[in-house]
Structures are given as structure tokens and as C-alpha cells.
Scaffold this active site. Structure first.
Site, short mmCIF file in Angstrom:
data_model
loop_
_atom_site.label_atom_id
_atom_site.label_comp_id
_atom_site.label_asym_id
_atom_site.label_seq_id
_atom_site.Cartn_x
_atom_site.Cartn_y
_atom_site.Cartn_z
N GLY A 182 66.54 27.44 49.15
CA GLY A 182 65.45 28.27 48.65
C GLY A 182 64.12 27.89 49.29
N ILE A 186 58.61 25.84 44.89
CA ILE A 186 59.13 24.55 44.40
C ILE A 186 59.92 23.84 45.47
CG2 ILE A 186 60.64 23.48 42.69
CD1 ILE A 186 59.88 25.80 40.78
N GLY A 187 60.76 24.57 46.19
CA GLY A 187 61.57 23.95 47.23
C GLY A 187 60.72 23.36 48.35
N GLY A 274 64.74 29.71 42.07
CA GLY A 274 63.96 30.47 41.10
C GLY A 274 64.14 29.95 39.69
N ARG A 275 63.55 30.68 38.75
CA ARG A 275 63.60 30.28 37.34
C ARG A 275 63.92 31.49 36.49
NH1 ARG A 275 61.85 25.30 36.45
NH2 ARG A 275 61.43 25.69 34.24
N HIS A 446 26.97 23.72 53.25
CA HIS A 446 27.46 23.31 54.57
C HIS A 446 27.36 21.79 54.68
CE1 HIS A 446 28.11 23.34 58.91
NE2 HIS A 446 27.09 22.48 59.01
#
Length: 467
Positions: A182, A186-187, A274-275, A446
């Protein structure tokens, strides 16, 4: 039943970022509030095994790589680092302990009752919490999400060979070879941690690019950056099987569009595809509340479900599964229950990937914006930003997408070492309906990384200064 007959005015199920925020705000608004949480500590996935511990390891591993590589040497600091993984893991645990303890303190401070057990519905105003039965006028479902399993692949975090995101945080040794299944947030984050500490990392992604859902330019650049950092990317590739023998895993993979299969051997496999919403075991059938095709609970704009007195927020409802989205919904739902007006603008929810550099975005991608009408786009490379260049952080760019007719900003996407912090300005600008000209003519300090956002906004009109 009168309000005083109920045990509580509000009972929140789940103490993750959405749940604990909802409980605290409800109590602040004078409502008798309880929160049911079966985990031994508060904070949900995010604080315990997600956002917080992963950032602790990401930050520590960045220091290690900076010391071990050429970055510090180029600045005249010559060191030879030694990895003490036990101490690195210890500081991760300390961060989690401090923050989860902080939530417990806030519960006590705001007089939120913590019901320390699993909760399930008896009816729309009654919950079974462990062996206890409690009632509430309003019940908020905030049970979060859990790792999506990969069919046919068994995760065993204890063995440390095939792990999910929780197991990847707990590794007691750096794997020689890690495969990440994946190419999402997260991966890539956890893969980055172990790559920096010495692992050879291969990412297997079914789609043709990393980071699904992000702007196309961001996704293309992500592939280049992670390859340059030493990750092997196998895109348009699917995993057809994982077998474990002793301390080794063998993956079988093949092209997503068909073709010959091959095998990859690894010491550790991270399953990160995934979740999924946590709705099992809630007893939703007892109140006649169904989930949609994705397992989510549908709500209206105020976070009411179709069952009177039952509300839902966070990962269990449609939308991005992000802690800050859940937090905002927690505030809103508590205010709505209290008779105020709680609103979340779901069009302005920033997302961040906490690798180095960071990837961040808010609003529409260029692809999605063009589907709605004509746009103008301005880009500015971090290589031309004085602070990034001075800090030896040349990778990335800032991209501003605005409506071609009104100049209103529709989306901002960026890659920079501090993109996760920079994106807040873009989100706030969009929340107030800013044009690219508004950002371009706002004075920026800056030298700062954020000047790249100003220059990208100026580039929308074709008038950047430093490129």
C-alpha cells in the site's frame, strides 16, 4: 422521559480525537457528559497507536538519517551515530503516555465521566457499558476506524513478520528487508521510518502512482522523491499471497493488469491498504441504524443520524479519516446538541503526509478543479526558496489553483520540509474565501519556507519574483 431522568445529557462512545473533544466541549457547555472507552488509555488510535507514536519515530529517525548521511556533514557537523532502538522506542512510549494522561486530566478538569468498558445500544437512549446500563438524552458515536485486512493475509503483530500499522510501531529490531503493501500515507510514513534506520524498503501499490487522492503533480513528484531516497516502488502491482516460514515472509505479486507473477522475500511485511469504520459490536440493529456500502453511518450536516437522539462523527461517517476532521466534528456536534450552531466546512480539510519532505494539500486537486470549470495554476519550486535552500531542503514545490474568473483559491498543494505547518495558512485563506491575489499581497516574513506560498500565488498571475 425528562432530561433529569437520564443519567447523562450526552454520552460519547469512543475517546479518540473526535470523541474526547466532543465530550470535553459538551461538558464545557454545561451538559452532564460521559464517555465510554474500553481502551486502557484515552486518545483512541491517534494518540495510542497512530498519529502521535508514528510522529515520534519519524522525528527521531530523521535525526538519525541526518547524522548518518551527508546533511549534517555539509553543514560542518561530523558525527557517526549509533542506533539505540530501545531508547528511541522508549521516547515514543513516553510521548504517548504524556498525551493520553493529559486527556485523562482534561476529563477530570471538565467533569467528564469515563465509563471504562465497551458500549452497545439497548435502545436509542440506553447503552450497555460492560455490566452497567446507562441512559443518555443524546448519544454520539465516535468509535473511529481500524486497519483494513488484506484477504488471505494473516497479520500477527506478536511475531513481527506480517504486521499492521500498530505492529510496525513496535518492532524490536530493524528489519533487513521490509515490504510495504500500500502506497498511501501510513505505509509511506512507517516505511520511511524503517528505511532511515537501515531497512531496505519496497512499496507495492496497486495503482499507477503513490498517495491516492492527492493532486496529480504531488503524486508524480512523490514517486521521484521516494525513489531518490532509496525505496523500491512496485506500482500497478497486486499482492496475490503472503506465506510465512519462521522469521521470513514470501510475497507473490503480479502486474495489476495481468502478467507473470514473481516472489519477494522479506523479514517484515507491513499491510497498509486503508482503514474501515468501527461499527461492529455497537448493536446498531437494536436502534434500526444501518450502515452504507462502505460501512459508514450516514448523517445530516449537523451530524444527526436518522435515529432521533443518536449522532455520529469522525471515521465512522463519510469523509476523510483524519484526526483533525474528527476533532472539528466533535466540537460541532457538542455545540449542536447544546442548541448552538456547530459547522464543519468539509471542503477545507487539510491532509498531510509526515515524511521528509512533507506532502500537504487542502481543497480541490487540479484535476478535480478542472472538472468544475476553467482554472489558473501557479507553481513555485522550493529550490528557489532561500530558507529551504539554506537548510539543504531543495525538494518540492508549492502549487496554488484558483478559479480563472474570480481568482478564488480552490486548492493548494505542496511538498516541503514543513508543508504540514505551511498548509494551515492556505486552509485559513480558503476558509475566508481568499483569492490568489490576497495571498500574493500578504507580507510574508523573510527568510521563511512560507514565502514559497506567496510566490506560488504570485505565479497564478504569471508574476513570481524569484523564478
Amino acid at each position: 422521559m425528562s432530561d433529569q431522568t437520564y443519567d447523562y445529557d450526552v454520552l460519547v462512545i469512543g475517546a479518540g480525537p473526535g470523541g474526547y473533544v466532543a465530550a470535553i466541549r459538551a461538558a464545557q457547555l454545561g451538559l452532564r457528559t460521559a464517555c465510554a472507552e474500553s481502551r486502557e488509555t484515552l486518545g483512541g488510535t491517534c494518540l495510542n497507536v497512530g498519529c502521535i507514536p508514528s510522529k515520534a519515530l519519524l522525528h527521531a529517525s530523521e535525526y538519525f538519517e541526518a547524522a548518518a548521511g551527508k546533511t549534517m556533514a555539509r553543514m560542518g557537523i561530523k558525527v557517526t551515530p549509533e542506533l539505540d532502538l530501545d531508547t528511541m522506542q522508549g521516547q515514543r512510549k513516553d510521548a504517548v503516555k504524556g498525551l493520553t494522561g493529559g486527556i485523562e486530566f482534561l476529563f477530570k478538569k471538565n467533569k467528564v465521566t469515563w465509563l471504562k468498558n465497551h458500549a452497545s445500544f439497548v435502545d436509542a437512549h440506553t447503552l450497555k457499558v460492560g455490566d452497567e446500563t446507562v441512559t443518555a438524552k443524546n448519544i454520539v458515536i465516535a468509535t473511529g476506524s481500524s486497519v483494513t485486512p488484506l484477504p488471505g493475509v494473516e497479520v500477527d503483530n506478536e511475531k513481527g513478520v506480517v504486521v499492521d500499522s500498530t505492529g510496525a510501531l513496535e518492532l524490536s529490531a530493524v528489519p533487513k528487508k521490509m515490504v510495504v503493501i500500500g502506497g498511501g500515507v501510513i505505509g509511506l510514513e512507517l516505511g520511511s521510518v524503517w528505511r532511515r534506520l537501515g531497512a531496505e524498503v519496497t512499496v507495492v501499490e496497486y495503482l499507477d502512482q503513490l498517495l491516492p487522492g492527492m493532486d496529480g503533480d504531488i503524486r508524480k513528484e512523490a514517486g521521484k522523491i521516494f525513489k531518490k531516497q532509496g525505496m523500491e516502488l512496485k506500482l500497478k502491482t497486486k499482492v496475490t499471497g503472503v506465506t510465512v516460514k519462521g522469521k521470513k515472509a514470501t510475497l507473490t505479486v503480479e502486474p495489476a493488469d495481468g502478467g507473470d507473477s514473481e516472489t519477494i522475500t522479506a523479514d517484515c511485511v507491513l499491510v497498509s491498504i486503508g482503514r474501515k469504520p468501527n461499527t461492529d459490536g455497537l448493536g446498531l440493529d437494536a436502534i434500526g441504524l444501518e450502515t452504507n456500502a462502505r460501512g459508514q453511518i450516514e448523517t445530516d450536516h449537523s451530524f444527526r443520524t436518522k435515529v432521533d437522539g443518536v449522532w455520529a462523527i469522525g471515521d465512522v461517517i463519510p469523509g476523510p479519516m483524519l484526526a483533525h476532521k474528527a476533532e472539528d466534528e466533535g466540537l460541532a456536534v457538542a455545540e449542536n446538541i447544546a442548541g448552538q450552531t456547530g459547522i464543519v466546512n468539509h471542503d477545507v480539510i487539510p491532509s498531510v503526509v509526515y515524511t521528509m519532505p512533507e506532502f500537504a494539500g487542502v481543497g480541490l486537486t487540479e484535476e478535480a478543479a478542472k472538472e468544475k470549470g476553467a482554472v489558473k495554476v501557479g507553481k513555485f519550486p522550493m529550490l528557489a526558496n532561500s530558507r529551504a535552500k539554506t537548510n539543504h531542503e531543495p525538494d518540492g514545490f508549492v502549487k496554488v489553483i484558483s478559479d480563472a474568473e474570480t481568482d478564488r483559491v480552490l486548492g493548494v498543494w505542496m511538498i516541503a520540509s514543513v508543508a504540514g505547518t505551511m498548509i494551515a495558512q492556505a486552509a485559513q485563506a480558503m476558509e475566508f474565501g481568499a483569492t490568489s491575489e490576497d495571498i500574493a499581497y500578504t507580507c510574508h516574513a523573510h527568510p521563511t519556507h512560507s514565502e514559497a506560498l506567496k510566490e506560488a500565488a504570485m505565479a497564478v498571475q504569471g508574476k513570481p519574483i524569484h523564478i
